[in-house]
Structure formats: structure tokens, C-alpha cells
Design a protein around this motif. Sequence first.
Motif, short mmCIF file in Angstrom:
data_model
loop_
_atom_site.label_atom_id
_atom_site.label_comp_id
_atom_site.label_asym_id
_atom_site.label_seq_id
_atom_site.Cartn_x
_atom_site.Cartn_y
_atom_site.Cartn_z
N ASP A 58 0.83 -1.21 0.00
CA ASP A 58 0.00 0.00 0.00
C ASP A 58 0.86 1.25 0.00
O ASP A 58 0.56 2.24 -0.68
CB ASP A 58 -0.93 0.02 1.22
CG ASP A 58 -2.06 -0.98 1.09
OD1 ASP A 58 -2.37 -1.36 -0.05
OD2 ASP A 58 -2.61 -1.39 2.12
N ALA A 59 1.94 1.19 0.78
CA ALA A 59 2.85 2.34 0.84
C ALA A 59 3.55 2.53 -0.51
O ALA A 59 3.72 3.65 -0.98
CB ALA A 59 3.86 2.17 1.96
N PHE A 68 2.37 1.74 -3.46
CA PHE A 68 1.40 2.32 -4.39
C PHE A 68 1.20 3.81 -4.12
O PHE A 68 1.16 4.63 -5.03
CB PHE A 68 0.07 1.56 -4.30
CG PHE A 68 -1.00 2.12 -5.18
CD1 PHE A 68 -0.86 2.13 -6.56
CD2 PHE A 68 -2.16 2.67 -4.64
CE1 PHE A 68 -1.85 2.66 -7.39
CE2 PHE A 68 -3.15 3.19 -5.45
CZ PHE A 68 -3.00 3.19 -6.83
N TYR A 69 1.13 4.14 -2.85
CA TYR A 69 0.95 5.54 -2.47
C TYR A 69 2.07 6.41 -3.04
O TYR A 69 1.84 7.47 -3.62
CB TYR A 69 0.92 5.64 -0.94
CG TYR A 69 0.55 6.99 -0.37
CD1 TYR A 69 -0.78 7.40 -0.31
CD2 TYR A 69 1.52 7.85 0.12
CE1 TYR A 69 -1.13 8.62 0.23
CE2 TYR A 69 1.19 9.08 0.67
CZ TYR A 69 -0.14 9.47 0.72
OH TYR A 69 -0.49 10.68 1.25
N LEU A 70 3.31 5.94 -2.88
CA LEU A 70 4.45 6.71 -3.36
C LEU A 70 4.46 6.78 -4.89
O LEU A 70 4.77 7.82 -5.47
CB LEU A 70 5.76 6.08 -2.87
CG LEU A 70 5.97 6.11 -1.35
CD1 LEU A 70 7.27 5.40 -0.97
CD2 LEU A 70 6.00 7.54 -0.83
N ARG A 71 4.12 5.68 -5.53
CA ARG A 71 4.10 5.68 -7.00
C ARG A 71 3.01 6.62 -7.52
O ARG A 71 3.18 7.26 -8.55
CB ARG A 71 3.88 4.26 -7.52
CG ARG A 71 5.07 3.35 -7.20
CD ARG A 71 4.80 1.92 -7.62
NE ARG A 71 4.80 1.78 -9.08
CZ ARG A 71 4.38 0.69 -9.72
NH1 ARG A 71 3.91 -0.33 -9.04
NH2 ARG A 71 4.43 0.63 -11.03
N CYS A 72 1.91 6.72 -6.78
CA CYS A 72 0.84 7.64 -7.18
C CYS A 72 1.27 9.10 -7.09
O CYS A 72 0.56 9.98 -7.56
CB CYS A 72 -0.40 7.46 -6.30
SG CYS A 72 -1.44 6.13 -6.85
N GLU A 110 9.06 2.76 -9.36
CA GLU A 110 9.01 1.68 -8.39
C GLU A 110 10.32 1.56 -7.62
O GLU A 110 10.33 1.36 -6.40
CB GLU A 110 8.68 0.36 -9.09
CG GLU A 110 8.31 -0.70 -8.07
CD GLU A 110 7.75 -1.95 -8.69
OE1 GLU A 110 7.44 -1.96 -9.90
OE2 GLU A 110 7.63 -2.94 -7.94
N LEU A 169 11.15 3.65 0.88
CA LEU A 169 10.60 2.87 2.00
C LEU A 169 11.71 2.20 2.82
O LEU A 169 11.65 2.16 4.05
CB LEU A 169 9.63 1.81 1.49
CG LEU A 169 8.30 2.34 0.95
CD1 LEU A 169 7.40 1.18 0.55
CD2 LEU A 169 7.58 3.21 1.98
#
Lengths: 446, 260
Positions: free
Chosen positions: A390-391, A393-397, A402, A409
Amino acid sequence: MSNFSGQLAAAFERAAPALPGHANPALSARRRAALDAFMQTGLPGPRDERWKYTSVRALERREFSLAARGEADPVTADAEKSLALGQLDPWRLTFVNGRFAPQLSVLDDLPEGVVLESLGVFLDGHADRLDELPDQGFAGPSDAFALLNTAFMHDGHVLVLPDNVRLERPVHVVYLGMPRDVSLMSHLRNIVQLGENCEATIIEHWLGAGRENEHDNLTNTVGLSLLGKGAKLTHLRLQQDSAHGVLVDRHDVIQQEASSYTAHTFDFGGKLVRHDLNTRFEAPGARCELNGLYVLDGRQHVDNHTRIDHASPDCTSKEQYKGVLNDRAHGVFDGLVLVQPGADGTDAHQSNANLLLSGDAEVDTKPQLEIYADEVRCSHGASVGQLDEDALFYLRCRGLDESAARGLLMRGFGMEMIDRVDSPELRQVLEGMLDQRLAVFGENRP
Amino acid sequence: MNSKNPIMLEIKGLHVSVEGKEILKGVDLVVGTGEVHAIMGPNGSGKSTLANVIAGREGYEVTAGSIRYQGQDLLPLSPEERAQEGIFMAFQYPVEIPGVNNTYFLKAAVNAQRRHRGESELDAMDFMQLIRAKLDVVHMSEDLLSRSVNEGFSGGEKKRNEIFQMAVLEPKFAVLDETDSGLDIDALKIVAEGINSLRAEDRSMLVITHYQRLLDYIIPDRVHVLSDGRIAESGDRDLALRLEKEGYAWLREGPTEAAQ
């Protein structure tokens, strides 16, 4: 007798006459007794529960030269630069390949009554004053590396603070490894005694310069810290040994009433590393905090053993070790919290969290609580997991690719341990080290 | 669905399955540039699925249909490529990331997007200037910048942090996924004002909400009702008011004449 033991016995006979303090018969006798005890047991093997996950058998096939006394090996300009710790202006003792290097040390302007010296210098100057140094806490007979250390200890650091001294500058002790054409073995003994209400910061720093070093140096550090009533010691332990370095490190802490010991152990380097960090509360109201971070890749093996002995009531211990492991790295955490009979009012919390980034990386974690008192608050736990999806995905958003998101992280995971260091200057230094470490993370290392 | 403005986002016949279960069953939606559209709908109607598909989350399988963004096929793009192209999603549940400093994270995000656009990266000073100027958008206190991303933030602070990030990143298309959930009325006003201040001719927004309440403060150009994976109704903000009064129950009886 194994080849290794035979080597050591011969090396001892050659070295003994020149070892520091040799003029003191009691010390010489102690050295010989320690060597004899080691010869009985030899190196620990896999049947020894404490060495179950860490094999030192490979050492027996190596030829080691003893880091004898004498002039320190030359140090390159780059290596000399690497001694600096950002904005800090510490007192410094530098040992190059185990030998004290006065020209790379800073020992001026010490407050009145403070002893800060190399052990070699101290013993040479005052072999008769050996009794002034605390004798306790020297390793028991079953600890093979401590026995070797007692037999061969040729240098190290001594810090003695009389009551009510607060050191304004940290003490930076560097074990600098420079490439040599032989495998070196060094045995350093460190003794720290803080009087009542003293305050000090010690930064122990295992630093390997030059990746081209193809030899497996063995560094064996054994330390003892005695904290008087109300004394406060912050103990940073930065392990940036070379990619071929073998380090065995043991440190014992004995704490008097209302004293406070905080350790931050950062393992960024080394090939084979073993730490034993033991604290013991001798009187009520003391606290300790053991923090640790290991960031490992390639085939690095780092083993952290800790033991917190609640031998007195109303003491507090907090322990957290975290690890990031990639490639075929192997991490070990074995932490014992022992609450002795009568140690009511104990507050002890322990945890170990690991990020495994590769299917071949391995971690063995063993948090242990042994409680023999009733009125206690204790908790412990361990986790082994991957990066939080989830973290990620949050950063990629937010636009991070990646690999950048994973890097951020991992960095965050490590920064949590760096954030626990009080000194902003040190935090900055550590942040730089973590970034440097993660920048090459996962590149193929030996 | 007609839009006077050039099209920002166009969704056609979108079918999406999650773990083999079909959630979206043919969604059609056109959002013009500079417009704010609201998506309303009962729980389980597929609102969050729609948001996540636009953002590019894994595990959402598009089985049919298309999403075009500024004329480009959006679906092959990774989440980061979408973000770099100007898509932003404000999360319903912003993720806590221990150890990652808010400022450090935002700087990495801003510079990733700048690199993508061929612009030079901001140095620490320029960046601090940029973000200080944006704090006012949602009345965010500066000390949240030095904390870990969302860690220990209250519900309101997390939502404000999302809108703050939006203000800093200046997206072209923002999906706000239940940004009002968990907010008390004061926090809701602040967040809504922040969102309103970010409305712009060249920026479109899709505001996803369960309650009409948010739309008292953010007046949408269009309102769509999502029900059982399809847009069941579209209209102006009166549609939201009607939903407020009548609830979602009437949807099950099918579209009314008035809406057709």
C-alpha cells in the motif's frame, strides 16, 4: 590442537614479551591463563547454542598475522578524510589495523581528571596502575573470543571520568582497516568508567578502507562500561567494516542506580560480524535502550546477540533492532531479557523487525523473555516481512518510480532508528551513511 | 454526455473485475477540462474501484472498455507515469509511512515529476519556498512537514495532507476519493475551501463522495450516480440534493423519467 590453535600458541610465545603491561606479572599470568583456557575449548562450533546460526569455522583455515605493536600502517588521504564525522569535533582515538595512531588522534583539552588514552599507552606508562582499572566484567571462561582477547589484547581505549563530569564533545574511537598483503588479527580491549552523574557520548567506529583488500582481517573488540549512579552514556556503534572484514565484538555494561545507557548499533559493512551486547542493572531505577539497524546485501552475515539482565527492581529496558536484508544476506537477532527474582517494577520491551527483499536472504530471530518476578511489564515480538504494498502504491501515485519508491521505504525503515539518536549532527552523519549504503544496495557484492 | 470544454478524461464501456468479481459493469463518463464532476453512490457501487483504476492500482483488471486521458490511452501507463502526466489521487485512507519525512517525500515526488517534464530539479531552498507557500491552502501547520508521512496524523490532518500534496504537485486531473469521510464540519470546510482554491481552467476534478454534504461547499459542474457498477443517473447539482432527500433506494427501481 587445530591449526588455528597451534598458530595462536606460537604467536603468543612470540608476542608475549612485547605485549603492553608485560612488566606486570599479574597481567602476564592472566594472559597466559586465558590462552590456556582457550586452548581447552577452541572456537565455538555449531553445537554451541549461542553460535548456532553463525559459523566461525572458516577462521580455522586462515593464516593470521598478529597486529603487533609498533608504528601504525600508512593511511591514504581518502581514508583519513573518512574519519571525519560531519560537523562534529570529537576527541578521537584512531587505531590503524589495530595499532594506535597518535597523529590521527585528538586528545587535547580534556577536562581535569579525565583519563582518555590508548590502553597500550596507559599500560606502558603505568603497568603498576593496572589495579586502577576495573577488573570486573572480563569475559567468562566459556567465551572463546574474549579469552583470546585477554591473552592478546595489545591496545584499545581507556576512558575514566571522575564524578560529575559532563563531556561536551563526543569520543570517537575508530578501528580503521587499511589494505595489507596479509590477514591481520587484532584484539582490542576497551574500558570505560563513568563516575556518578557523568555524561558522555562514545562513538565506536569499525571502518574498513579500500575494497580492494582481499584479506579477511579479524577484529576482536571486547569492552566494558561501568556506569556510576546517575551516569548517562550514549554509545554509538558504527560498523562499516570492509567487505572482507570479520568482526567479533563483545561489550558488557554494568549500571548503578538511576544510570542510563543508550546504544545505537548500525551495521552497514563487514562480511562476518558478531556482536554481543550485555547490560546488567546492579541497582534500582536504571534504564537502558538498545537500538540496532543492520542493512545487509551480498553474502554479508551479521549476528546481534543481546542480553539485558534485570537484576534489580524498578529498571526499564527498551530494545529495538531492525534489519533490511537483500541478496543472500543472513541476519541473526538473539535477544534475551532476563528478569531476576525480586526485580519487581521491571518495565521491559523488546522487538525485532526485518525486511526481506530477496527470496535468498535469511534471518533468524529469537527474542526471549525470561521472567522470575511478579510485578513486571514486559513485551516482546519479532516480525519478518516485505515492503508494504500500500505504501509503495501511495508513493508511486505521487510520481516516484518503483525503484525510487522501494528505496524511499527502505530508507524510511532505517531512518526510524536514526531518528532515535539525540544529536542532530550525528543524525545527519548517519543519514548520509544510510544513503550511501542504500545507493549501492543490491549491487552484487562478494 | 456532452461537454463544452475540451475533453480531459473519457471513459467508455469500462468493465473492471477485482479477484474475478466484476465491480464496474460498463461505465461511461466524460470530464471536460476545468470541470468538477461528482460521483455519488451507495456503498459497494464501485466508486473507489473507479478511483483506483484511474490511478493504476494493481489487482484491478480491466476486462473491457477504455480510459483516455488528454487523448492518450491511460491504461498501459504505470501509476507513476500517470502521476507524472498530471493525474493525482487523494486517498480515502492515506497510508502512514514511518521513517519517511513528509518534506523529503514531497521533494522526491516534485522532482520526479519535474524530471519527467524535462525541468531542472528544485534545490532544498526553492523547494521549501514552494511548500511554505502552499501550507495556507489547507491551513496546515508547518510542523507536520517534519513528521513522517501521515504517521500519527489525525483523520483530518491526513486528509489535509492529501490536499496539500495536490496543491504542491499541481495535477491536471485530480480524483478525490471520499476526501470528506471522517471529517468533522470544521475540517470539512477547510478541506473544501482548499479544494475550491485549486479549481482552475486547466484542471479537472472527480470528487467521489457518499454524502451530499461535501457538495454544499464544492459545487460540481456535473453529478453522476454510480449504482451497481454503472452510471445510473447524471445531472447537475440538483441531483445531489435529491439523493440527499430521497436516499439511494429509488435507484434500484431504475432510472426515473426525469433523468432520461
